[in-house]
Scaffold this motif. Sequence first.
Motif, short mmCIF file in Angstrom:
data_model
loop_
_atom_site.label_atom_id
_atom_site.label_comp_id
_atom_site.label_asym_id
_atom_site.label_seq_id
_atom_site.Cartn_x
_atom_site.Cartn_y
_atom_site.Cartn_z
N ARG A 279 0.79 -1.11 -0.04
CA ARG A 279 -0.02 0.17 0.13
C ARG A 279 1.00 1.41 0.03
O ARG A 279 1.94 1.18 0.40
CB ARG A 279 -0.96 -0.03 1.29
CG ARG A 279 -2.03 -1.08 1.21
CD ARG A 279 -2.86 -0.84 2.21
NE ARG A 279 -2.91 -0.05 3.19
CZ ARG A 279 -3.29 -0.18 4.45
NH1 ARG A 279 -3.91 -1.09 4.93
NH2 ARG A 279 -3.18 1.12 5.14
N ARG A 280 0.43 2.44 -0.62
CA ARG A 280 0.96 3.62 -0.46
C ARG A 280 1.46 4.13 0.61
O ARG A 280 2.70 4.31 0.76
CB ARG A 280 0.00 4.39 -1.26
CG ARG A 280 0.89 6.07 -1.32
CD ARG A 280 -0.24 6.85 -1.86
NE ARG A 280 0.57 8.35 -2.08
CZ ARG A 280 -0.21 9.32 -2.15
NH1 ARG A 280 -1.21 9.60 -1.76
NH2 ARG A 280 1.01 10.39 -2.14
N LEU A 281 0.74 4.04 1.78
CA LEU A 281 1.33 4.20 3.20
C LEU A 281 2.53 3.53 3.51
O LEU A 281 3.29 4.10 4.24
CB LEU A 281 0.26 4.00 4.27
CG LEU A 281 0.39 4.01 5.63
CD1 LEU A 281 0.97 5.45 5.98
CD2 LEU A 281 -0.53 3.58 6.69
N HIS A 282 2.54 2.29 3.29
CA HIS A 282 3.81 1.45 3.72
C HIS A 282 4.90 1.77 2.86
O HIS A 282 6.20 1.99 3.28
CB HIS A 282 3.32 0.03 3.55
CG HIS A 282 2.17 -0.64 4.41
ND1 HIS A 282 1.16 -1.29 3.95
CD2 HIS A 282 1.93 -0.14 5.69
CE1 HIS A 282 0.66 -1.50 4.87
NE2 HIS A 282 0.99 -0.79 5.94
N ARG A 283 4.64 2.31 1.65
CA ARG A 283 5.74 2.61 0.72
C ARG A 283 6.49 4.08 1.25
O ARG A 283 7.72 4.09 1.47
CB ARG A 283 5.43 3.03 -0.85
CG ARG A 283 5.27 1.49 -1.49
CD ARG A 283 4.96 1.69 -2.88
NE ARG A 283 3.99 2.66 -3.33
CZ ARG A 283 2.81 2.09 -3.73
NH1 ARG A 283 2.60 0.93 -3.59
NH2 ARG A 283 1.96 3.10 -3.95
N PRO B 19 6.12 -8.50 5.22
CA PRO B 19 4.94 -7.59 4.52
C PRO B 19 5.25 -6.40 4.92
O PRO B 19 5.74 -5.58 6.00
CB PRO B 19 3.80 -8.35 5.09
CG PRO B 19 4.37 -8.84 6.62
CD PRO B 19 5.77 -9.03 6.54
N ASP B 20 4.12 -5.55 4.20
CA ASP B 20 4.18 -3.88 4.49
C ASP B 20 5.52 -3.33 4.38
O ASP B 20 5.72 -2.20 5.18
CB ASP B 20 3.13 -3.67 5.70
CG ASP B 20 2.10 -4.62 5.40
OD1 ASP B 20 1.25 -4.78 4.35
OD2 ASP B 20 1.43 -5.07 6.41
N GLY B 21 6.55 -3.69 3.48
CA GLY B 21 7.83 -3.00 3.58
C GLY B 21 8.68 -3.19 4.82
O GLY B 21 9.69 -2.36 5.17
N LEU B 22 8.04 -3.91 5.69
CA LEU B 22 9.05 -4.41 7.19
C LEU B 22 10.15 -5.35 6.79
O LEU B 22 9.99 -5.96 5.69
CB LEU B 22 8.12 -5.10 7.97
CG LEU B 22 6.95 -4.13 8.54
CD1 LEU B 22 6.01 -4.72 9.38
CD2 LEU B 22 7.53 -2.83 9.22
N LEU B 23 11.31 -5.05 7.10
CA LEU B 23 12.42 -6.12 7.14
C LEU B 23 12.43 -6.77 8.41
O LEU B 23 12.28 -6.27 9.62
CB LEU B 23 13.64 -5.30 7.11
CG LEU B 23 13.86 -4.52 5.76
CD1 LEU B 23 14.92 -3.67 5.90
CD2 LEU B 23 14.02 -5.34 4.64
N LEU B 24 12.51 -8.17 8.56
CA LEU B 24 12.40 -9.02 9.65
C LEU B 24 13.79 -9.66 10.00
O LEU B 24 14.23 -10.01 9.13
CB LEU B 24 11.32 -10.02 9.42
CG LEU B 24 9.98 -9.78 8.86
CD1 LEU B 24 9.09 -10.92 8.81
CD2 LEU B 24 9.35 -8.62 9.91
N ALA B 25 14.14 -9.35 11.27
CA ALA B 25 15.65 -9.86 11.58
C ALA B 25 15.44 -10.80 12.68
O ALA B 25 14.96 -10.43 13.76
CB ALA B 25 16.46 -8.58 12.17
N TYR B 26 15.57 -11.99 12.39
CA TYR B 26 15.43 -13.10 13.14
C TYR B 26 16.83 -13.77 13.90
O TYR B 26 17.82 -13.38 13.28
CB TYR B 26 14.88 -14.42 12.54
CG TYR B 26 13.51 -14.25 11.86
CD1 TYR B 26 12.46 -14.45 12.77
CD2 TYR B 26 13.17 -13.82 10.76
CE1 TYR B 26 11.23 -14.09 12.40
CE2 TYR B 26 11.85 -13.58 10.33
CZ TYR B 26 11.01 -13.74 11.11
OH TYR B 26 9.54 -13.71 10.80
#
Length: 144
Positions: free
Chosen positions: A2-6, A36-43
Amino acid sequence: MRRLHRVRRTLNYVNLSTPLGLLLARVGRARVTTGPDGLLLAYGYRFRFPIASAFTVGNVVLTKHPEGFLTGALLRHEGRHASQYMCCVGLPMLPLYVVAVAVSMMICGNQASWNLFERLANLEDGNYTRRSPWWFHTRPPQKE
């Protein structure tokens, strides 16, 4: 996306909060994947601090847990924190969050229950419990 996430993704890079999150992930030897939604997940984040099961810096959500831990309500909660970084213009969010923790501790003895940022991100989605202020637990003086 979505635009908000960008917009959030772009602004959190520009305000340096996402680069700081990526630096923390690298120093903490976490494995970064796109989410999702432009997030980066660091495990697999290796440091003991902070004590939360997951925390967000910019658009980077860090967790000590293995891949697959960040899903559903918890991921939505952390995504709201990413939006808070955008609204706080990035790095000022960190000292503001520390103040919110201190206020919550003074009100109820818990770091999250009265923390404005956690409440706005939905406490329950972040696996936090709501606690009453300490003054609700005091008893009035007894008559003799």
